[in-house]
Design a protein around this motif. Structure first.
Motif, PDB file in Angstrom:
ATOM      1  N   SER A  21      21.116  -9.946  19.812  1.00  0.00           N
ATOM      2  CA  SER A  21      20.711 -10.992  18.979  1.00  0.00           C
ATOM      3  C   SER A  21      21.780 -11.150  17.802  1.00  0.00           C
ATOM      4  CB  SER A  21      19.305 -10.872  18.153  1.00  0.00           C
ATOM      5  OG  SER A  21      19.344 -10.021  17.422  1.00  0.00           O
ATOM      6  N   GLN A  49      16.977 -18.180  12.592  1.00  0.00           N
ATOM      7  CA  GLN A  49      17.020 -18.005  13.997  1.00  0.00           C
ATOM      8  C   GLN A  49      17.733 -16.713  14.538  1.00  0.00           C
ATOM      9  OE1 GLN A  49      18.714 -21.847  14.923  1.00  0.00           O
ATOM     10  NE2 GLN A  49      17.027 -22.405  15.929  1.00  0.00           N
ATOM     11  N   SER A  52      16.014 -14.195  16.723  1.00  0.00           N
ATOM     12  CA  SER A  52      15.847 -14.526  18.006  1.00  0.00           C
ATOM     13  C   SER A  52      16.966 -15.174  18.935  1.00  0.00           C
ATOM     14  CB  SER A  52      14.724 -15.516  18.008  1.00  0.00           C
ATOM     15  OG  SER A  52      14.983 -16.751  17.312  1.00  0.00           O
ATOM     16  N   TYR A  53      17.930 -15.554  18.199  1.00  0.00           N
ATOM     17  CA  TYR A  53      18.846 -16.046  19.103  1.00  0.00           C
ATOM     18  C   TYR A  53      19.630 -15.120  19.745  1.00  0.00           C
ATOM     19  CZ  TYR A  53      22.861 -19.594  19.897  1.00  0.00           C
ATOM     20  OH  TYR A  53      23.732 -20.448  20.385  1.00  0.00           O
TER      21      TYR A  53
END
Length: 70
Positions: A21, A49, A52-53
């Motif tokens: 991530s 984000q 979770s990215y």
């Protein structure tokens, strides 16, 4: 067998282990302080984000640190 992927951070190649991530990358690079902006393949990714990215093989990451002054 360990799989790896290559990414570029500010035009510097890096070999990393997926899944990775943005938060995990920044921890590896010691860039967790505030005032950091990040783009993946020229698209700004919001800080909310980053956990979770997941990065992909061949991604180009641009890391920008704000500096005081002007």
């Amino acid at each position: 067998m360990v799989l790896t992927m290559q990414i570029n951070v500010n035009n510097q190649p890096m070999v990393v282990e997926p899944p990775l991530s943005i938060d995990a990358l920044l921890k590896q690079l010691n860039h967790l302080e505030k005032g950091v902006a990040l783009a993946v393949n020229r698209k700004i990714i919001s800080r909310s984000q980053w956990g979770s990215y997941l990065l992909n093989d061949g991604d180009n990451i641009t890391l920008i640190k704000a500096t005081a002054g002007g």
